[in-house]
Design a protein around this motif. Structure first.
Motif, PDB file in Angstrom:
ATOM      1  N   UNK A 124       3.937  10.710   3.044  1.00  0.00           N
ATOM      2  CA  UNK A 124       3.709   9.566   2.165  1.00  0.00           C
ATOM      3  C   UNK A 124       4.495   8.393   2.737  1.00  0.00           C
ATOM      4  N   UNK A 125       3.776   7.319   2.999  1.00  0.00           N
ATOM      5  CA  UNK A 125       4.410   6.081   3.439  1.00  0.00           C
ATOM      6  C   UNK A 125       4.200   5.097   2.301  1.00  0.00           C
ATOM      7  N   UNK A 126       5.283   4.810   1.594  1.00  0.00           N
ATOM      8  CA  UNK A 126       5.186   3.982   0.396  1.00  0.00           C
ATOM      9  C   UNK A 126       5.708   2.581   0.690  1.00  0.00           C
ATOM     10  N   UNK A 127       4.786   1.667   0.909  1.00  0.00           N
ATOM     11  CA  UNK A 127       5.143   0.276   1.150  1.00  0.00           C
ATOM     12  C   UNK A 127       4.741  -0.596  -0.028  1.00  0.00           C
ATOM     13  N   UNK A 128       4.749   0.013  -1.215  1.00  0.00           N
ATOM     14  CA  UNK A 128       4.339  -0.736  -2.405  1.00  0.00           C
ATOM     15  C   UNK A 128       5.483  -1.582  -2.950  1.00  0.00           C
ATOM     16  N   UNK A 129       5.116  -2.639  -3.620  1.00  0.00           N
ATOM     17  CA  UNK A 129       6.104  -3.499  -4.271  1.00  0.00           C
ATOM     18  C   UNK A 129       6.824  -2.714  -5.367  1.00  0.00           C
ATOM     19  N   UNK A 130       6.082  -1.895  -6.099  1.00  0.00           N
ATOM     20  CA  UNK A 130       6.678  -1.087  -7.172  1.00  0.00           C
ATOM     21  C   UNK A 130       7.784  -0.187  -6.619  1.00  0.00           C
ATOM     22  N   UNK A 131       7.529   0.452  -5.477  1.00  0.00           N
ATOM     23  CA  UNK A 131       8.530   1.324  -4.859  1.00  0.00           C
ATOM     24  C   UNK A 131       9.778   0.517  -4.475  1.00  0.00           C
ATOM     25  N   UNK A 132       9.566  -0.667  -3.909  1.00  0.00           N
ATOM     26  CA  UNK A 132      10.696  -1.526  -3.544  1.00  0.00           C
ATOM     27  C   UNK A 132      11.509  -1.943  -4.752  1.00  0.00           C
ATOM     28  N   UNK A 142       0.830  -1.207   0.000  1.00  0.00           N
ATOM     29  CA  UNK A 142       0.000   0.000   0.000  1.00  0.00           C
ATOM     30  C   UNK A 142       0.864   1.255   0.000  1.00  0.00           C
ATOM     31  N   UNK A 143       0.240   2.355  -0.425  1.00  0.00           N
ATOM     32  CA  UNK A 143       0.833   3.687  -0.318  1.00  0.00           C
ATOM     33  C   UNK A 143      -0.158   4.520   0.468  1.00  0.00           C
ATOM     34  N   UNK A 144       0.269   5.070   1.594  1.00  0.00           N
ATOM     35  CA  UNK A 144      -0.588   5.889   2.439  1.00  0.00           C
ATOM     36  C   UNK A 144      -0.134   7.335   2.346  1.00  0.00           C
ATOM     37  N   UNK A 145      -1.075   8.232   2.046  1.00  0.00           N
ATOM     38  CA  UNK A 145      -0.780   9.664   1.979  1.00  0.00           C
ATOM     39  C   UNK A 145      -1.702  10.393   2.946  1.00  0.00           C
ATOM     40  N   UNK A 146      -1.100  11.159   3.861  1.00  0.00           N
ATOM     41  CA  UNK A 146      -1.875  11.914   4.832  1.00  0.00           C
ATOM     42  C   UNK A 146      -1.033  13.046   5.401  1.00  0.00           C
ATOM     43  N   UNK A 147      -1.654  14.200   5.565  1.00  0.00           N
ATOM     44  CA  UNK A 147      -0.983  15.343   6.199  1.00  0.00           C
ATOM     45  C   UNK A 147       0.413  15.595   5.638  1.00  0.00           C
ATOM     46  N   UNK A 148       0.524  15.631   4.343  1.00  0.00           N
ATOM     47  CA  UNK A 148       1.789  15.864   3.653  1.00  0.00           C
ATOM     48  C   UNK A 148       2.844  14.797   3.926  1.00  0.00           C
TER      49      UNK A 148
END
Length: 180
Positions: free
Chosen positions: A162-170, A154-160
């Motif tokens: 971004x927590x990118x835990x996606x496979x694509x990002x890895x 998942x990719x979580x975006x909140x309050x400016x």
């Protein structure tokens, strides 16, 4: 120096917020702000109409009175002040800024959660609770988004943030390391 609409919204919202707290009408003013938001969303030309110089002041006052008749005295006075200072066109910005102040005070945040496949309610609730605990919030309202291109995670975006835990990002990180 002329203020932009965002700055106007911030100033008026802060003043209303402080007054609502002082008068112990915090929740009721929030409810009225939400009602105003609905009115302005349903009638996007209302603010510009109430600041239109070609319309007589008497007609605009009658329209304002009709608009505010169901609101509390505090909100009526506030809207009268906004009207008198010719800021009705900025009401959507004032409303948005007030909502931000309210959410901050209540510990509420909004997050977009992107996943490769649709998440069920239990997964959304778990993500919401985990992020709320991590950030010291009372509630996180999640907007789920499906994007198969992130492959997994998942990719979580909140309050400016971004927590990118996606496979694509890895995979992108591994690729950049290999190309060095």
């Amino acid at each position: 120096m002329k203020l932009d609409k965002y700055a106007v919204g911030q100033r008026y919202a802060k003043a209303l917020f402080a007054l609502a707290e002082q008068e112990q009408q915090f929740e009721s003013i929030h409810d009225e702000i939400q009602a105003l938001e609905t009115i302005f969303n349903d009638n996007p030309k209302l603010g510009p109409l109430l600041t239109d110089t070609t319309l007589s002041g008497l007609k605009k006052r009658k329209l304002l009175k009709l608009l505010t008749q169901d609101f509390s005295t505090l909100m009526q006075h506030f809207l009268g002040l906004v009207f008198d200072y010719d800021r009705m066109a900025e009401m959507p910005y004032i409303i948005a800024a007030y909502e931000d102040l309210y959410d901050h005070q209540k510990g509420i945040a909004y997050a977009k959660v992107t996943s490769a496949v649709a998440l069920d309610e239990a997964e959304i609730a778990k993500i919401s609770q985990t992020f709320a605990k991590r950030e010291g919030l009372n509630q996180v309202i999640v907007e789920p988004i499906v994007d198969p291109e992130i492959i997994g995670g998942i990719v979580l975006e909140s309050n400016n943030k971004v927590i990118d835990g996606s496979v694509k990002h890895g995979l992108d990180r591994i690729k950049s390391l290999l190309l060095k």
